[in-house]
Structure formats: structure tokens, C-alpha cells
Scaffold this motif. Structure first.
Motif, PDB file in Angstrom:
ATOM      1  N   GLY A   1      38.260  27.524  34.812  1.00  8.28           N
ATOM      2  CA  GLY A   1      38.369  28.004  36.182  1.00  8.28           C
ATOM      3  C   GLY A   1      37.605  29.311  36.337  1.00  8.28           C
ATOM      4  N   GLY A   2      37.334  29.653  37.547  1.00  6.97           N
ATOM      5  CA  GLY A   2      36.575  30.861  37.830  1.00  6.97           C
ATOM      6  C   GLY A   2      35.080  30.600  37.744  1.00  6.97           C
ATOM      7  N   ARG A   3      34.312  31.498  38.341  1.00 10.38           N
ATOM      8  CA  ARG A   3      32.860  31.356  38.390  1.00 10.38           C
ATOM      9  C   ARG A   3      32.196  32.663  37.986  1.00 10.38           C
ATOM     10  NH1 ARG A   3      31.765  28.065  43.936  1.00 10.38           N
ATOM     11  NH2 ARG A   3      29.724  27.863  42.978  1.00 10.38           N
ATOM     12  N   ARG A   4      31.238  32.570  37.085  1.00  7.45           N
ATOM     13  CA  ARG A   4      30.484  33.748  36.645  1.00  7.45           C
ATOM     14  C   ARG A   4      29.628  34.233  37.806  1.00  7.45           C
ATOM     15  NH1 ARG A   4      25.801  33.610  32.461  1.00  7.45           N
ATOM     16  NH2 ARG A   4      25.789  31.541  33.352  1.00  7.45           N
ATOM     17  N   VAL A   5      29.519  35.547  37.938  1.00 11.43           N
ATOM     18  CA  VAL A   5      28.771  36.152  39.040  1.00 11.43           C
ATOM     19  C   VAL A   5      27.709  37.086  38.468  1.00 11.43           C
ATOM     20  CG1 VAL A   5      28.932  37.613  41.100  1.00 11.43           C
ATOM     21  CG2 VAL A   5      30.824  36.068  40.509  1.00 11.43           C
ATOM     22  N   ARG A   6      26.484  36.911  38.951  1.00 13.23           N
ATOM     23  CA  ARG A   6      25.364  37.749  38.522  1.00 13.23           C
ATOM     24  C   ARG A   6      24.728  38.353  39.770  1.00 13.23           C
ATOM     25  NH1 ARG A   6      21.624  37.544  34.005  1.00 13.23           N
ATOM     26  NH2 ARG A   6      22.858  35.836  33.210  1.00 13.23           N
TER      27      ARG A   6
ATOM     28  N   ALA B   1      34.715  35.528  38.751  1.00 14.18           N
ATOM     29  CA  ALA B   1      35.536  35.563  39.957  1.00 14.18           C
ATOM     30  C   ALA B   1      36.384  34.302  40.014  1.00 14.18           C
ATOM     31  CB  ALA B   1      34.647  35.661  41.191  1.00 14.18           C
ATOM     32  N   TYR B   2      37.628  34.454  40.432  1.00 16.06           N
ATOM     33  CA  TYR B   2      38.537  33.324  40.570  1.00 16.06           C
ATOM     34  C   TYR B   2      38.856  33.023  42.028  1.00 16.06           C
ATOM     35  CZ  TYR B   2      39.045  33.618  35.587  1.00 16.06           C
ATOM     36  OH  TYR B   2      38.779  33.622  34.235  1.00 16.06           O
ATOM     37  N   SER B   3      38.237  33.803  42.931  1.00 15.35           N
ATOM     38  CA  SER B   3      38.447  33.601  44.364  1.00 15.35           C
ATOM     39  C   SER B   3      37.352  34.345  45.127  1.00 15.35           C
ATOM     40  CB  SER B   3      39.811  34.160  44.781  1.00 15.35           C
ATOM     41  OG  SER B   3      39.817  35.581  44.653  1.00 15.35           O
ATOM     42  N   LEU B   4      37.278  34.059  46.405  1.00 14.44           N
ATOM     43  CA  LEU B   4      36.333  34.751  47.261  1.00 14.44           C
ATOM     44  C   LEU B   4      36.652  36.244  47.320  1.00 14.44           C
ATOM     45  CD1 LEU B   4      33.869  34.131  49.003  1.00 14.44           C
ATOM     46  CD2 LEU B   4      35.414  33.749  50.922  1.00 14.44           C
TER      47      LEU B   4
ATOM     48  N   TRP C   1      36.440  26.911  43.427  1.00  9.17           N
ATOM     49  CA  TRP C   1      36.715  27.878  42.360  1.00  9.17           C
ATOM     50  C   TRP C   1      37.198  27.234  41.079  1.00  9.17           C
ATOM     51  CZ3 TRP C   1      34.555  32.362  42.884  1.00  9.17           C
ATOM     52  CH2 TRP C   1      34.172  32.739  44.170  1.00  9.17           C
ATOM     53  N   GLU C   2      37.415  25.927  41.099  1.00  9.74           N
ATOM     54  CA  GLU C   2      37.833  25.207  39.903  1.00  9.74           C
ATOM     55  C   GLU C   2      36.955  23.975  39.751  1.00  9.74           C
ATOM     56  OE1 GLU C   2      41.961  24.274  39.876  1.00  9.74           O
ATOM     57  OE2 GLU C   2      42.560  26.337  40.200  1.00  9.74           O
TER      58      GLU C   2
END
Length: 72
Positions: free
Chosen positions: A15-20, A29-32, A68-69
């Protein structure tokens, strides 16, 4: 919003998304809301979740701002 290149990667296995932003990893990030906080700390003061969700400066890979998942 200043001219920053932001990439939000596809959701990870956990879960979550890597942010660059501008070549630098800001975190996962796990949410907006998380994404908005990362960008504010990176110097994009005054942005809110609506700005972030609608910004043409953000490249969403593997789904848009509502994902997000990873799908199972």
C-alpha cells in the motif's frame, strides 16, 4: 503551484505510493493528504488536496489521485 515535476508511482505491495519531486524521493504517501503534506514541505506552500488532485504538474502512474492500494 510552482513549476515542479512530481511523479506519483503505482501503489506498492504494502500500500502507499512513492512520491518523487524534481528527482528527489519525498517518501511514501498513503493518501492524498499525505501527498499534499509532502509537497508543502518540498516548498509548494499553499497547495491543498484539490490543487494536488487536479494539478497538471503531477504525473500519476498506476492510477489517479483516488488510488492508494494495489488491486487484488
Amino acid at each position: 503551484m510552482a513549476e515542479h515535476r512530481v511523479i506519483v508511482y503505482p501503489p506498492s505491495e504494502n500500500g502507499g505510493r512513492r512520491v518523487r519531486a524534481d528527482g528527489e524521493i519525498l517518501g511514501t504517501a498513503y493518501s492524498l493528504h499525505d501527498l499534499t503534506v509532502f509537497l508543502q514541505h518540498a516548498g509548494l506552500e499553499g497547495v491543498d488536496e484539490v490543487d494536488v488532485a487536479e494539478s497538471p504538474l503531477i504525473e500519476w502512474h498506476g492510477g489517479g489521485p483516488e488510488v492508494w492500494e494495489r488491486e487484488r
